[in-house]
Scaffold this active site. Structure first.
Site, mmCIF file in Angstrom:
data_model
loop_
_atom_site.group_PDB
_atom_site.id
_atom_site.type_symbol
_atom_site.label_atom_id
_atom_site.label_comp_id
_atom_site.label_asym_id
_atom_site.label_seq_id
_atom_site.Cartn_x
_atom_site.Cartn_y
_atom_site.Cartn_z
ATOM 1 N N TRP A 125 -34.439 43.012 -31.682
ATOM 2 C CA TRP A 125 -35.492 42.381 -32.497
ATOM 3 C C TRP A 125 -35.762 40.967 -31.996
ATOM 4 O O TRP A 125 -36.911 40.504 -31.982
ATOM 5 C CB TRP A 125 -35.043 42.334 -33.972
ATOM 6 N N HIS A 126 -34.696 40.283 -31.556
ATOM 7 C CA HIS A 126 -34.851 38.892 -31.144
ATOM 8 C C HIS A 126 -35.667 38.751 -29.865
ATOM 9 O O HIS A 126 -36.409 37.791 -29.700
ATOM 10 C CB HIS A 126 -33.487 38.226 -30.943
ATOM 11 N N GLY A 127 -35.496 39.683 -28.962
ATOM 12 C CA GLY A 127 -36.249 39.530 -27.722
ATOM 13 C C GLY A 127 -36.180 40.779 -26.877
ATOM 14 O O GLY A 127 -35.223 41.555 -26.980
#
Lengths: 471, 348
Positions: free
Chosen positions: A323-325
């Protein structure tokens, strides 16, 4: 338009004045909605269409779910909503990642898929607002929420500017009831929110932006630096990412609060956590609770065998990392946290110690806090490193104190880290609310003036964008 | 607004807030002192102690710092029976607005003997290049007078309204940053720990002139480019011979007149100087009391000879000494021998 820029202050002052001078609540919300779209358009007006599409689809899907008695039709509407939201994420955030990963995977088998990466601009805040709207449709599907009939209210929930680009990921169940009644000026703790805004500003502008150049230097060419420099850089990165993100959150909560809305907490002194489980109760709370409620529990949570629970934990954290990257280093970061959580669960099972106050002696708690911080720092290396090669070099220096490089960082940075750690610990004992309450009424305004001037005096001349804006 | 407290209380709170903000920012700014600007701090420290010993100061960019040799200037004047002492206040990268802000500060200390302020004549370009925006130097010169001057120049620019508005807001933000001592905290802290240091012996010896070092001659990339492509330089010089001075804008005229007035108000005389460099300068001769222009390759060919140049803009030390001798000669003839009523006739 960054929260730390003068333009935002002008924008916020205008919105604040307009919002509170509008007597009619419906109009007031329209003012806030227009301001939110304007705020987002200041980044890139083209992506307003994405927010509008996501808003329209989820609004319609929720109403359709409510109106249909058939459970399969309800499921169909939910799937349609999730497909649109996850599809947008996949297209804008993960397309190139998937293509490049597939190419990497197929290369050993002789299959070349060529360079199919596209020049896609990542819409700012897409991960935040898609998760926010998804929680709404899922809650409506689960029957936990009655769908809204006002499109404007729903649109405001999705796009409310203080939290639009980097959270907190506000739940519909928390925010929508606040839209049902007009906020009262008298009920707002103005002093607390003003102080919170300034605290957030100091964290972001005076701390995160000030340490960033030192961190960037080492993470750009880690092979050139000695182990001591790597240690300083990793410790400072832990400071930077916390102050950057929690600083943004503080300012977001303060802006929303001054407009009469509560966004809920997002951080609770995470580096004082005595275990990784505790860390995730304190770090990015709105995301960790989202992952718990909409991913971990639907996967089965801890309702099953031990291995099944551990699998669910690992899957949740892997997806949390992604989700972060869109990079494998983020997946590795999630995996490390997943493994850490599994290890902690196993430790609890074997020792019966949860690490909570009253159950563990003070020394063990301090050791737990130090070990947790160290583990979190090891994981941050993957979060920040540009490649696995760089991460390996940094990890070797950070864990084994073994580095081929010779360059050093200024030793006073270590003293700065120690001072900031002390402030973090002290602040947990003296919450901002209490501190603000201790200031006599007549002294608040001049004290705020002095504090603002001191904060401005320690701002680096050029502001850096918030780290979490890229997610 | 129905929520608002009584107006008097609101005004009092704002007043107290601004008082706290303003006083603290003023204290920080005062403690922080000047931002770091090349050799300026060293020169100011020297001037604080020895300022009363100088009759002439030279203010300007590196073309002045590397081009005017005060010991040579003093010797030339002494040989002409005018024993004066001069100091070179040139600083790399100094532009007209910055020079003004610096002079204002210097003149406020009222150096006892100072009589002539020789300022490099430059264009008053209000455009702040992106890489210079919000650098400490750029913030430093945005005092009220210079910001106003920059705003006037901005308004007079031939550019779209949006671009002018953007530039004007940038100047105003720089002014606010200066007023609020933005980012000066670390300088203030450092200055608390700083002890009054010695100025470098080279600075004392050369009275502010900064000679190029051996390694500069070998490794400076600008010199390397100059030596690799001398024809580029010759083309610029040819263009200068054809008359490269540019028309001054009304804003530039106003700015240079304000500069002259500021120097006169402080009881000193202003002399403007155009060093020998192939760059265009605005035509402002009729607006200044005295102008010593050396950007004329036909008259000063020896200063434009390639072997006298360090690079496109600067002279070698030999070239600098040659230029200084010519400067001293013209200074003696045109400034020291000036008609007494010329300043009065100019009405300033």
């Amino acid at each position: 338009m960054l929260f730390t820029q003068p333009l935002f202050l002008v924008f916020f002052a205008a919105v604040f004045g307009l919002a509170w001078s509008t007597r009619d609540d419906r109009r007031r919300k329209l003012v806030l909605l227009a301001a939110s779209y304007l705020f987002y358009a200041a980044w890139d007006w083209r992506f307003l269409s994405l927010i509008l599409a996501s808003t329209a689809v989820d609004f319609a899907a929720a109403l359709a779910m409510e109106r249909t008695p058939s459970s399969s039709a309800r499921k169909g509407w939910l799937i349609a909503s999730l497909t649109v939201n996850l599809g947008m994420l996949a297209a804008f955030k993960y397309f190139n990642f998937f293509v490049e990963s597939a190419a990497l995977l197929l290369r050993p088998f002789g299959a070349e898929i060529g360079d199919r990466a596209l020049a896609i601009v990542l819409p700012v805040g897409i991960s935040f607002f898609t998760f926010q709207t998804m929680s709404y449709t899922i809650d409506v599907y689960r029957g936990k929420l009655v769908p809204l009939t006002s499109f404007a209210d729903f649109a405001l929930f999705v796009s409310f500017f203080p939290q639009l680009v980097a959270g907190p990921i506000v739940r519909a169940a928390h925010f929508l009831p606040q839209l049902a009644r007009r906020p009262r000026w008298a009920a707002i703790d103005k002093r607390r929110y003003l102080a919170l805004f300034l605290a957030g500003f100091v964290k972001k502008a005076c701390v995160a932006d000030a340490v960033a150049p030192y961190v960037d230097r080492v993470f750009a060419r880690p092979e050139l630096y000695a182990a001591a420099a790597v240690w300083i850089a990793v410790l400072l990165y832990a400071v930077q990412i916390y102050c950057d993100f929690s600083g943004y959150t503080d300012m977001a909560i303060a802006c929303a609060g001054l407009l009469g809305y509560d966004l809920g907490p997002n951080f609770n002194f995470p580096y004082l956590a005595s275990s990784l489980t505790d860390f995730w109760r304190r770090w990015h709370i709105s995301l960790s609770s989202w992952l718990r409620d909409y991913l971990y529990i639907p996967l089965g949570g801890s309702r099953g065998t031990r291995l099944f629970t551990y699998r669910n934990l690992l899957l949740t954290m892997l997806l949390g990392g992604l989700w972060h990257g869109a990079a494998w280093t983020f997946v590795a970061w999630g995996a490390l946290h997943g493994l850490g959580l599994v290890a902690h669960k196993e430790w609890i099972r074997r020792t019966g110690r949860t690490g909570r106050t009253g159950q563990t002696c003070r020394t063990l708690r301090i050791l737990g806090t130090a070990a947790t911080f160290y583990a979190v720092c090891c994981a941050w290396i993957f979060f920040r490193a540009q490649s696995f090669g760089d991460a390996a070099v940094l990890l070797k220096a950070f864990v084994l104190f073994d580095a081929a490089g010779t360059l050093a960082l200024e030793p006073w940075l270590l003293a700065l880290f120690a001072a900031l750690a002390a402030v973090h610990a002290l602040a947990s004992r003296m919450p901002l609310e209490r501190l603000v309450a201790a200031v006599p009424d007549g002294l608040f305004a001049p004290a705020y003036g002095v504090a603002t001037a001191l904060a401005l005096a320690f701002v680096p001349m050029r502001a850096a964008p918030f780290i979490y804006f890229q997610f | 607004m129905p929520f608002a407290p009584p107006p008097t209380r609101r005004i009092a709170r704002w007043g107290l807030f601004l008082l706290g903000l303003g006083l603290t920012a003023a204290l920080v700014g005062r403690q922080a002192g000047l931002p770091e600007m090349g050799t300026l701090e060293d020169k100011l420290r020297h001037f604080a102690v020895h300022g009363d010993e100088y009759d002439v100061i030279f203010v300007g960019s590196s073309r002045i710092e590397r081009g005017v040799v005060p010991p040579v200037f003093d010797a030339e004047l002494a040989a002409r029976g005018r024993p004066l002492r001069s100091f070179n206040f040139g600083v790399a990268g100094m532009e007209a607005h910055e020079a003004n802000a610096l002079m204002r500060r210097m003149l406020a200390s009222e150096p006892a003997r100072l009589r002539w302020v020789v300022v490099e004549l430059e264009g008053w370009d209000p455009v702040l290049e992106n890489e210079n925006r919000f650098k400490r130097r750029a913030v430093f010169w945005h005092d009220a007078a210079e910001t106003w001057s920059a705003l006037r120049s901005t308004a007079a620019l031939e550019a779209p309204l949006a671009a002018r508005a953007d530039l004007a807001s940038t100047h105003l933000l720089h002014f606010a940053a200066r007023l609020l001592a933005l980012g000066r905290g670390p300088d203030a802290v450092r200055s608390l720990a700083r002890t009054a240091g010695q100025t470098s012996p080279d600075l004392e010896r050369w009275q502010g002139f900064k000679p190029y070092t051996e390694s500069s001659y070998r490794y400076n990339p600008l010199r390397k480019r100059f030596l690799d492509r001398p024809d580029d330089y010759r083309t610029s010089v040819r263009r200068l011979e054809e008359g490269a001075d540019v028309a001054a804008s009304p804003a530039e005229v106003a700015a240079v007149r304000a500069q002259v007035a500021m120097i006169l108000r402080a009881g000193r005389r202003s002399v403007h100087l155009v060093p020998p460099s192939p760059r265009a300068v605005p035509r402002l001769a009729e607006h200044v009391p005295a102008l010593l222009a050396f950007n004329r390759p036909r008259d000063y060919g020896e200063l434009f000879a390639v072997d006298q140049r360090f690079d496109h803009e600067h002279l070698t030390q030999e070239g600098a000494e040659r230029f200084t001798r010519l400067l001293a000669a013209r200074f003696a003839a045109e400034v020291l021998g000036e008609e007494p009523d010329r300043l009065a006739a100019l009405g300033r």
